[in-house]
Scaffold this motif. Structure first.
Motif, PDB file in Angstrom:
ATOM      1  N   PHE A  67     -11.405  50.682  42.198  1.00 52.65           N
ATOM      2  CA  PHE A  67     -11.376  49.216  42.307  1.00 52.65           C
ATOM      3  C   PHE A  67      -9.961  48.735  42.025  1.00 52.65           C
ATOM      4  O   PHE A  67      -9.366  49.124  41.017  1.00 52.65           O
ATOM      5  N   LEU A  68      -9.422  47.906  42.918  1.00 54.82           N
ATOM      6  CA  LEU A  68      -8.054  47.409  42.757  1.00 54.82           C
ATOM      7  C   LEU A  68      -8.041  45.886  42.874  1.00 54.82           C
ATOM      8  O   LEU A  68      -8.950  45.300  43.461  1.00 54.82           O
ATOM      9  N   PRO A  69      -7.003  45.253  42.318  1.00 51.55           N
ATOM     10  CA  PRO A  69      -6.978  43.784  42.314  1.00 51.55           C
ATOM     11  C   PRO A  69      -6.836  43.148  43.693  1.00 51.55           C
ATOM     12  O   PRO A  69      -7.166  41.988  43.871  1.00 51.55           O
ATOM     13  N   SER A  70      -6.312  43.869  44.674  1.00 52.55           N
ATOM     14  CA  SER A  70      -6.123  43.241  45.987  1.00 52.55           C
ATOM     15  C   SER A  70      -6.125  44.282  47.093  1.00 52.55           C
ATOM     16  O   SER A  70      -5.912  45.478  46.856  1.00 52.55           O
ATOM     17  N   GLY A  71      -6.301  43.783  48.312  1.00 50.88           N
ATOM     18  CA  GLY A  71      -6.208  44.657  49.472  1.00 50.88           C
ATOM     19  C   GLY A  71      -4.792  45.178  49.654  1.00 50.88           C
ATOM     20  O   GLY A  71      -4.585  46.335  50.042  1.00 50.88           O
ATOM     21  N   THR A  72      -3.834  44.319  49.379  1.00 52.39           N
ATOM     22  CA  THR A  72      -2.432  44.750  49.493  1.00 52.39           C
ATOM     23  C   THR A  72      -2.200  45.978  48.621  1.00 52.39           C
ATOM     24  O   THR A  72      -1.567  46.955  49.043  1.00 52.39           O
ATOM     25  N   MET A  73      -2.732  45.942  47.404  1.00 52.43           N
ATOM     26  CA  MET A  73      -2.517  47.100  46.514  1.00 52.43           C
ATOM     27  C   MET A  73      -3.234  48.346  47.049  1.00 52.43           C
ATOM     28  O   MET A  73      -2.751  49.469  46.874  1.00 52.43           O
ATOM     29  N   CYS A  74      -4.349  48.159  47.736  1.00 53.80           N
ATOM     30  CA  CYS A  74      -5.033  49.308  48.353  1.00 53.80           C
ATOM     31  C   CYS A  74      -4.103  49.968  49.372  1.00 53.80           C
ATOM     32  O   CYS A  74      -3.947  51.199  49.389  1.00 53.80           O
ATOM     33  N   ASN A  75      -3.493  49.155  50.250  1.00 60.01           N
ATOM     34  CA  ASN A  75      -2.565  49.739  51.224  1.00 60.01           C
ATOM     35  C   ASN A  75      -1.384  50.405  50.522  1.00 60.01           C
ATOM     36  O   ASN A  75      -1.038  51.560  50.800  1.00 60.01           O
ATOM     37  N   GLU A  76      -0.781  49.678  49.599  1.00 63.10           N
ATOM     38  CA  GLU A  76       0.489  50.150  49.018  1.00 63.10           C
ATOM     39  C   GLU A  76       0.283  51.402  48.173  1.00 63.10           C
ATOM     40  O   GLU A  76       1.125  52.304  48.161  1.00 63.10           O
ATOM     41  N   ILE A  77      -0.828  51.466  47.462  1.00 60.99           N
ATOM     42  CA  ILE A  77      -1.091  52.672  46.659  1.00 60.99           C
ATOM     43  C   ILE A  77      -1.369  53.862  47.574  1.00 60.99           C
ATOM     44  O   ILE A  77      -0.876  54.972  47.347  1.00 60.99           O
TER      45      ILE A  77
END
Ligand SMILES: Cc1ncc(COP(=O)(O)O)c(C=O)c1O
Length: 355
Positions: A67-77
């Motif tokens: 679980f991540l705070p945002s979709g952007t962080m999903c892509n970037e990670i």
């Protein structure tokens, strides 16, 4: 003391088609949030976060999820896990990560990006073949293909499953990983009848957004192999995305997966109705037969008013918010829009176009 005048840009629209991110949690979702069992997610002690992660891993047919705070962080990670500094990601020239993530692929993963020109954000295995560089010490190392399903700037277009498989085969041919930005994957699933599992099967990493059509206030969930997710956790900490009693927000995600998936079909019906309604307006150009999901991009140049001015007039005179994006207007349907709102928005477009 008199209250300061609220700038027009801050008054609440009557009908808000700006994005599917504008939804506010429903009463049922707020109740689920209030009653959530919580713990320290970093120690895997938050039962609600654990449940959400398990649900998404199962939905996408992967070993694990985070679980991540945002979709952007999903892509970037995901990019950070798959790539080292100087490596290259192949993606469509309309990709969200290329235009709207503040240079994240370069800043956070240190990557180059090589774009291909797809059709409505969708490209093929032979496009990938054509983008492959020679393997020598002069060229950046190519590591990853990133696809977006549905494709945002492609008008919410759904990738045909055989095209995902074609690109996945190209990834394997060239020794690359395949990542799917599934911010609106569930829109594609509901509209096409193809399961999330099937779309995700050939992807090494894939995520869904909770804060778009599903109506949650925050979050995205990234899935992949157990090893991939272990590495993703490391970068979740490094990027400052590790939380504590995150079950408070994860509860919204659990609720949305249980209650808000099927209604995406209504969003799609309303998007089609909106497109058909404005297609009849003089000076408006819209590909009404290309509305796959919940997005309607349209052009208004032939009305003699440019897109930003058209958008401003819609809001100022009719309280209808539709954003201008790259010379086009974009209307997005979602949980907080009903049939009457769509008719109001069509009438507003007609009135503004008439001058
Ligand atoms: C296709 C796509 N990917 C990624 C994102 C980023 O998601 P978030 O706004 O949750 O960071 C968005 C958001 O609009 C998107 O449309």
């Amino acid at each position: 003391m008199a209250a300061p005048a609220v700038p027009a840009s801050l008054t609440r629209p009557k009908v808000d088609l700006y994005s599917d991110t504008v939804t506010r949690p429903t009463a049922g979702m707020r109740k689920a949030i209030a009653e959530a069992e919580v713990g320290n997610e970093q120690a895997h002690e938050d039962p609600t976060v654990n449940r959400l992660q398990d649900m998404v891993a199962e939905l996408l047919g992967k070993e694990a999820a985070v679980f991540l705070p945002s979709g952007t962080m999903c892509n970037e990670i995901a990019y950070r896990v798959w790539c080292d500094h100087g490596d290259e990601i192949i993606l469509d020239e309309t990709g969200h990560a290329l235009h709207f993530e503040a240079g994240g692929p370069a800043a956070l993963a240190g990557t180059m990006t090589r774009t291909v020109r797809g059709v409505r954000g969708i490209f093929t295995g032979s496009d990938v073949d054509a983008a492959i560089r020679p393997k020598n010490r002069h060229a950046p190392r190519q590591k990853l293909i990133s696809i977006e399903n549905t494709a945002n700037l492609g008008g919410g277009a759904i990738w045909p499953l055989e095209t995902v498989k074609d690109v996945a085969a190209a990834a394997r041919r060239h020794g690359l990983k395949l990542h799917m930005d599934g911010a609106r994957l569930l829109n594609g699933v509901v509209a096409s009848g193809i399961s999330a599992n099937a779309f995700a099967a050939d992807c090494d990493s894939v995520w869904i957004d909770l804060s778009k059509g599903l109506g949650c206030p925050v979050g995205g969930v990234l899935a992949g192999s157990a090893d991939f997710i272990e590495e993703a956790w490391r970068f979740k900490h490094q990027f400052g995305g590790a939380m504590r009693q995150a079950g408070i927000v994860a509860a919204a995600g659990v609720y949305a997966l249980e209650h808000h998936v099927e209604q995406l079909a209504d969003d799609h019906t309303r998007a089609r109705r909106f497109a058909e309604g404005i297609a009849a307006v003089k000076g408006v150009r819209v590909a009404a037969n290309e509305i796959d999901t919940n997005m309607v991009y349209f052009q208004v140049d032939d009305t003699g008013i440019d897109a930003p001015a058209f958008s401003k007039r819609l809001m100022a005179k009719h309280g209808v918010r539709i954003g201008a994006l790259g010379g086009r207007l974009r209307a997005v349907t979602h949980l907080d829009v009903d049939d009457a709102d769509i008719e109001t928005a069509i009438a507003a477009v007609r009135a503004v176009a008439a001058g």
